[in-house]
Design a protein around this motif. Structure first.
Motif, PDB file in Angstrom:
ATOM      1  N   ALA A 104       0.842  -1.197   0.000  1.00  0.00           N
ATOM      2  CA  ALA A 104       0.000   0.000   0.000  1.00  0.00           C
ATOM      3  C   ALA A 104       0.878   1.248   0.000  1.00  0.00           C
ATOM      4  O   ALA A 104       1.860   1.325   0.741  1.00  0.00           O
ATOM      5  CB  ALA A 104      -0.899   0.010   1.227  1.00  0.00           C
ATOM      6  N   GLY A 105       0.527   2.204  -0.837  1.00  0.00           N
ATOM      7  CA  GLY A 105       1.337   3.404  -0.957  1.00  0.00           C
ATOM      8  C   GLY A 105       2.457   3.254  -1.965  1.00  0.00           C
ATOM      9  O   GLY A 105       3.083   4.230  -2.342  1.00  0.00           O
ATOM     10  N   GLY A 106       2.718   2.034  -2.406  1.00  0.00           N
ATOM     11  CA  GLY A 106       3.734   1.809  -3.436  1.00  0.00           C
ATOM     12  C   GLY A 106       3.132   1.891  -4.824  1.00  0.00           C
ATOM     13  O   GLY A 106       1.981   2.283  -5.009  1.00  0.00           O
ATOM     14  N   ASP A 107       3.918   1.529  -5.783  1.00  0.00           N
ATOM     15  CA  ASP A 107       3.491   1.573  -7.181  1.00  0.00           C
ATOM     16  C   ASP A 107       4.517   0.805  -8.009  1.00  0.00           C
ATOM     17  O   ASP A 107       5.377   0.109  -7.444  1.00  0.00           O
ATOM     18  CB  ASP A 107       3.342   3.026  -7.663  1.00  0.00           C
ATOM     19  CG  ASP A 107       4.562   3.850  -7.290  1.00  0.00           C
ATOM     20  OD1 ASP A 107       5.684   3.476  -7.685  1.00  0.00           O
ATOM     21  OD2 ASP A 107       4.421   4.858  -6.560  1.00  0.00           O
ATOM     22  N   ALA A 121       2.561   5.588 -11.495  1.00  0.00           N
ATOM     23  CA  ALA A 121       2.998   6.073 -10.193  1.00  0.00           C
ATOM     24  C   ALA A 121       2.774   7.583 -10.092  1.00  0.00           C
ATOM     25  O   ALA A 121       2.757   8.280 -11.104  1.00  0.00           O
ATOM     26  CB  ALA A 121       4.481   5.752  -9.995  1.00  0.00           C
ATOM     27  N   PRO A 122       2.607   8.091  -8.874  1.00  0.00           N
ATOM     28  CA  PRO A 122       2.539   9.547  -8.711  1.00  0.00           C
ATOM     29  C   PRO A 122       3.705  10.229  -9.434  1.00  0.00           C
ATOM     30  O   PRO A 122       4.851   9.805  -9.274  1.00  0.00           O
ATOM     31  CB  PRO A 122       2.638   9.732  -7.193  1.00  0.00           C
ATOM     32  CG  PRO A 122       2.087   8.460  -6.621  1.00  0.00           C
ATOM     33  CD  PRO A 122       2.501   7.383  -7.587  1.00  0.00           C
ATOM     34  N   GLY A 123       3.389  11.217 -10.238  1.00  0.00           N
ATOM     35  CA  GLY A 123       4.424  11.909 -11.002  1.00  0.00           C
ATOM     36  C   GLY A 123       4.755  11.243 -12.324  1.00  0.00           C
ATOM     37  O   GLY A 123       5.389  11.854 -13.173  1.00  0.00           O
ATOM     38  N   GLU A 124       4.334  10.000 -12.509  1.00  0.00           N
ATOM     39  CA  GLU A 124       4.654   9.273 -13.744  1.00  0.00           C
ATOM     40  C   GLU A 124       3.404   8.946 -14.554  1.00  0.00           C
ATOM     41  O   GLU A 124       3.514   8.383 -15.643  1.00  0.00           O
ATOM     42  CB  GLU A 124       5.390   7.966 -13.414  1.00  0.00           C
ATOM     43  CG  GLU A 124       6.669   8.134 -12.616  1.00  0.00           C
ATOM     44  CD  GLU A 124       7.809   8.686 -13.462  1.00  0.00           C
ATOM     45  OE1 GLU A 124       7.673   8.755 -14.693  1.00  0.00           O
ATOM     46  OE2 GLU A 124       8.836   9.069 -12.869  1.00  0.00           O
ATOM     47  N   GLY A 125       2.238   9.289 -14.002  1.00  0.00           N
ATOM     48  CA  GLY A 125       0.982   9.004 -14.687  1.00  0.00           C
ATOM     49  C   GLY A 125       0.265  10.282 -15.067  1.00  0.00           C
ATOM     50  O   GLY A 125       0.768  11.392 -14.837  1.00  0.00           O
TER      51      GLY A 125
END
Lengths: 395, 395
Positions: B189-192, B232-236
């Motif tokens: 959780a919180g990962g990607d 991922a956050p920043g990559e999507g």
């Protein structure tokens, strides 16, 4: 016991860190940066600080002292503290761009603990944010088909090591049987095979230009121009160490002389159209220097050449065989012909004069080129713009 | 003029930042961390600070307050200031490991401005360093053949988006014609799709185990288990935003129900051996929960299953069809047979009891498994070790 464990679990799960049992509690639980109508509010919690400033490229440059007198340095603004100990600064409307910033707390540098998006430039790390619109929409991940970005290692017999490079294959590459044109895209001093992807937003720019029909689907190869490294700092066998700006042997001709290995590797491992008309090379700063020399050292290899703020200057260590017969190989390149020799430089770039002299030389040689002069200096903002302008002219 | 420009150039080139004209001058020009005989010295320049502390997982944990009383929290140590305003702390000999740390300056979090190597865990960023030797040598980039790491996007019809994943292909994959076994490796959780590569050092572990002959060459697929994200956050396409720990819909069965799409994509696009005997799945925490449920929802797909500190617990949102008939599908999985059902948990993990209960359930069902208990809690240190232990048992 089970219920207590579950309660602990829920409490830990409410923390912003999966390493909760050994968590490093850093988050300040503020929103920073906050964007509204292209105005940005920065916040920093520091109840006991005397002064919190922010510095970044969204601020106008200021004159700072240097050995040669005043030169342009980064702008700086002081934040205002509220009664909760939160310092705040709200910008005016910002133009579309990818910006970087950091704080200064009583004069000491501090990153924004509420913004986990960071970018490394040589040894410096700053926070980043994007104001969308215009060219900056190219820097965002949009809902368009995406290319694949791979970190791959190629054997360099000349440099006697296996080396890392970044390779972008366009959307559809894997499903297709066609051969693609290739752009070799080179970084500057202090950069590496990561720089065009992180600071340069290259894969986003390519995805978006291709989706808009403004660029042809192409492969983009981003090698590492530091011949003493097998990979970027932290990504190669030298491990973690503090990156330097000028690395030995980066501009002594070694890289250029062995560049053919990179071309061979890509052509042997990807569906690449090997015709000169389907091959381009471009680079920024030191990478522009490399581009100049590679393209004339292999004078019939590239139909498209891009010098972005190229570091065209005399260098003491430029003693390699690559730098012999510069004029003769340039003439050869001219006589072989090409589609585009594109030179871009900012009007306040410290390499402006050097580029003007190079242009005079090309004029004298009757070597055709396209010259683009922009505002600004020796900065990534310009290099992202140059890439966005260069790529649509290819192939 | 030319000489003045050159002088300025040389001055700028002596700065540690290529964006010199708009540089953000952050570097303190210290060496930190400095390693000698597996002792580490940290340094931080802060002449006016009252107190500079360091916190990190190289220090023993300390009891900290929580709603349920004292629980283990990160250790903390105060640095000593010298007459130059530099605060310093030298550790005892540290055991081999990848460690993370940050400073606290008068109680406020600060990253190490002399160490550009950072790691994001959910929304927290910390500095990292490696003490080599033993298992930590697996986490370093060694001079061995390297696999290729690609960020690729796959179309998810079920989730109605194109989604990003990380895929590791082993050294030799591109030159070979053989088909490879596949490990699907899931984050918490919180990962990607970044987590196993950055925090987990998965590509280094695979490269090194394969080079040592301890693991078979295999493909490792690291998807994104947050079904509301395309990347991922920043990559999507959601851009930059503050990542959260618990994301909606991560444990409601949606991911598990559509996992077949990921298997299909990989098998259609890579040279993959599609036999059950050549397919493995493993995950940490939430990814262990996903692994448990995916492997029984597709009860004849995986011969190797790894639950690393699996988040086996009752969840209110676990209402999806995937969670129906848990016992029946586990029995089906048992009856279909498999090579390895590997459960690892740390003795102080808050999920320890939940895992013991699950094991009792498996015992009652006569469902074979291998159980490994280690020291430590719910931390990446353990997950890197579990991966290093699990991978050699595959295929």
């Amino acid at each position: 016991m089970k219920n207590v464990m579950l309660l602990i679990a829920l409490w830990i799960f409410s923390l912003p860190n999966l390493q909760a049992q050994e968590a490093i509690f850093r988050s300040q639980d503020l929103i920073s940066p906050e964007m509204e109508d292209n105005k940005v509010t920065f916040r920093f919690y520091a109840p006991n600080a005397q002064k919190v400033e922010i510095t970044g490229d969204f601020l106008p440059t200021e004159k700072i002292d240097s050995p040669m007198g005043k030169v342009d340095g980064p702008g700086k603004v002081t934040l205002i503290k509220n009664d909760k100990g939160i310092w705040e600064f709200k910008t005016e409307t910002l133009a579309p761009e990818l910006y970087s910033y950091s704080f200064l707390v009583d004069g000491l540098p501090a990153l924004d603990p509420n913004n986990p998006f960071l970018i490394r430039d040589v040894a410096s790390v700053t926070n980043i944010f994007i104001i969308g619109g215009a060219q900056a929409d190219l820097y965002k991940v949009q809902q368009v088909p995406h290319g694949t970005v791979a970190k791959r290692w190629y054997p360099s017999e000349g440099l006697r090591m296996v080396r890392r490079l970044t390779i972008y294959t366009p959307p559809g590459y894997e499903q297709s049987t066609q051969s693609y044109p290739v752009l070799f895209l080179l970084h500057g001093a202090g950069g590496d095979e990561e720089a065009w992807m992180t600071l340069g937003r290259a894969s986003q720019i390519l995805d978006n230009l291709i989706a808009q029909g403004k660029a042809k689907p192409m492969i983009v190869v981003m090698p590492n121009g530091n011949v003493i490294q097998d990979g970027a700092p932290g990504e190669g066998s030298k491990g973690f160490y503090k990156p330097q700006f000028m690395i030995p042997q980066t501009m002594d001709g070694t890289y250029e002389a062995h560049f053919g290995e990179i071309i061979d590797f890509v052509e042997a491992n990807y569906r690449v159209n090997k015709e000169k008309s389907q091959r381009a090379i471009a680079g920024l700063s030191m990478g522009g220097f490399h581009t100049l020399h590679i393209s004339r050292f292999y004078p019939n290899a590239f139909d498209y050449v891009g010098l972005f703020s190229a570091a065209i200057m005399p260098r003491k260590d430029a003693t390699g065989r690559v730098y012999k017969d510069i004029d003769a190989t340039l003439e050869q390149q001219r006589d072989n012909g090409y589609q585009l020799y594109w030179i871009a430089i900012g009007e306040t770039d410290f390499l402006y004069d050097a580029n003007q002299e190079f242009i005079k030389k090309l004029d004298a040689m009757k070597m055709p080129y396209t010259y683009v002069e922009t505002e600004g200096g020796h900065i990534w903002r310009n290099w992202r713009i140059y890439l966005s302008q260069f790529v649509p002219q290819l192939f």
